[in-house]
Design an enzyme around this catalytic site. Structure first.
Site, PDB file in Angstrom:
ATOM      1  N   SER A  37       0.752  -1.270  -0.088  1.00  0.00           N
ATOM      2  CA  SER A  37      -0.065  -0.339  -0.193  1.00  0.00           C
ATOM      3  C   SER A  37       0.835   1.454   0.116  1.00  0.00           C
ATOM      4  CB  SER A  37      -0.850  -0.199   0.840  1.00  0.00           C
ATOM      5  OG  SER A  37      -0.595  -0.071   2.799  1.00  0.00           O
TER       6      SER A  37
ATOM      7  N   ASP B 141       7.774  -3.561   7.476  1.00  0.00           N
ATOM      8  CA  ASP B 141       7.846  -5.619   7.285  1.00  0.00           C
ATOM      9  C   ASP B 141       8.964  -5.496   6.722  1.00  0.00           C
ATOM     10  OD1 ASP B 141       5.979  -6.048  10.020  1.00  0.00           O
ATOM     11  OD2 ASP B 141       4.453  -6.657   8.148  1.00  0.00           O
TER      12      ASP B 141
ATOM     13  N   TYR C 182     -12.758  -7.657   3.596  1.00  0.00           N
ATOM     14  CA  TYR C 182     -11.504  -6.971   3.607  1.00  0.00           C
ATOM     15  C   TYR C 182     -10.316  -7.861   4.242  1.00  0.00           C
ATOM     16  CZ  TYR C 182      -7.203  -4.337   2.422  1.00  0.00           C
ATOM     17  OH  TYR C 182      -5.989  -3.459   1.609  1.00  0.00           O
TER      18      TYR C 182
ATOM     19  N   LYS D 237     -11.174   0.039  -0.817  1.00  0.00           N
ATOM     20  CA  LYS D 237     -10.528   0.172   0.279  1.00  0.00           C
ATOM     21  C   LYS D 237     -11.084   0.423   1.025  1.00  0.00           C
ATOM     22  CE  LYS D 237      -5.996  -0.793   1.161  1.00  0.00           C
ATOM     23  NZ  LYS D 237      -4.556  -0.141   1.105  1.00  0.00           N
TER      24      LYS D 237
END
Length: 383
Positions: A93, A158, A228, A219
């Site tokens: 994203s 991450d 989602y 989204k």
């Protein structure tokens, strides 16, 4: 073409449904769409965006410093050490430009061939431990895609690792070319996949800003409608991004308000399990497994295939079941009916009525119009 005009640029595997340019009212709707999303925290302010850029810049320098140290410990000549490089790439994203306030950053550490994965999970992990701005550090080395997770000055990251078959990593390295995958182990290929898919999606949409605003809206809608989640058999972020990208290809000149409506129009009528493809799959002769129901019997049982555009092409929705597909199909139809009425300035009573619920079906300020819901006497029938 008449008058010697060039034909419109072709996006995707089929021609566009419409090349119609936006009208003034479409721009007005898009402005109202953007304004109505702001209270939901889908946009970061300038300070927050700059903070993320600063953190990524520090991390990039940190990686280069570590790779130089590793190179020295492995007795590379000084001339090679000064040019060995190393780089952080983002994906997901954040790379798509649709991250929300407080969202984490998916990132990839790319290193040259003499840096091993064990170096990343040992010496780099230890180096991160010593950094005062890094908190909540943990390594998940045995995951399907191995990762180090941490907070860097308050930003969750991450971090994946990929070792390329290159002597040095230049700052202008492009990961989109399939040749980058040659002579790599499968874990490095998996780690590269997120960046390659994200970059390919951005490359394949006609207008990135229209794509981004539309994706933010979809989204938000999907999260509020409870659909989602890749783990629960619905769609994850990359799948929603590919559906929005396909809509943009079919309506290349449309602005976000129109694209939201066309999204529901297209996918409420999609004949699953026909796959959604952003480009024609290509065989790069690297002998990697790709999604192909003609060759792989198991691929024939996928119910809602949405195929990633970068080699090796994969189905991003293998968790979808008959029941979750049915739920999503009904939600697409519901989204179409509500956006139809919003664009017509109507609601359930069939008359002009500005006091409307948004297309999530939940009682908030209208998604396109800033009016009070209480003005509409027939709201319960709409919800």
């Amino acid at each position: 073409m008449p008058g010697g005009q060039q034909p419109p640029k072709h996006y995707g595997i089929t021609s566009a449904i419409s090349h119609a340019p936006p009208r003034e009212i479409d721009h007005q709707y898009t402005k109202k769409l953007s304004d109505a999303m702001k209270p939901f925290g889908v946009f970061e302010d300038e300070d927050e965006l700059n903070h993320r850029l600063a953190v990524l810049g520090k991390l990039n320098n940190f990686v280069k410093e570590w790779i130089a140290e590793i190179s020295e410990s492995k007795n590379l000549p000084p001339s090679a050490i000064s040019n060995v490089g190393g780089k952080i790439f983002t994906f997901g994203s954040y790379r798509l430009g649709v991250h929300t306030k407080g969202a984490d950053i998916d990132a990839l550490c790319v290193a040259p061939r003499h840096v091993e994965r064990t170096d990343f999970f040992q010496s780099f992990f230890e180096k991160l431990k010593q950094h005062e701005e890094i908190k909540d550090l943990r390594a998940v080395e045995d995951a399907f895609v191995p990762v180090i997770k941490f907070k860097f000055d308050g930003i969750e990251i991450d971090l994946l690792f990929a070792r390329l078959a290159l002597q040095a990593i230049p700052d202008n390295l492009d990961l989109r070319g399939d040749s980058i995958l040659r002579n790599l182990d499968i874990r490095c290929i998996r780690s590269l996949n997120g960046c390659r898919v994200t970059d390919e999606i951005l490359y394949l949409v006609p207008n990135k800003e229209n794509f981004r605003l539309t994706l933010r809206a979809i989204k938000l809608w999907a999260k509020r409608r409870g659909i989602y989640s890749n783990m629960l058999g619905f769609l994850g972020g990359v799948s929603w991004a590919m559906l929005v990208a396909r809509t943009c290809q079919l309506y290349p000149n449309a602005v976000a308000a129109t694209l939201v409506h066309k999204f529901f129009l297209v996918f409420s009528k999609w004949e699953w399990p026909n796959p959604v493809l952003l480009k024609q799959p290509e065989d790069s002769n690297l002998n990697l497994p790709v999604w192909d129901p003609r060759v792989n019997p198991s691929d024939r049982y996928h119910l809602m295939p949405i195929i990633t555009p970068a080699y090796p092409q994969q189905n991003s929705t293998y968790n979808v079941s008959t029941s979750t597909r049915t739920i999503m199909s009904e939600e697409f139809k519901y989204g179409l009916s509500v956006t139809d009425e919003i664009l017509q300035g109507k609601c359930g009573c069939g008359r002009e009525c500005w006091g409307y619920t948004d297309f999530t079906g939940l009682p908030t300020s209208a998604f396109f119009f800033k009016y009070q819901i209480s003005q509409c006497p027939c709201l319960p029938s709409v919800i």
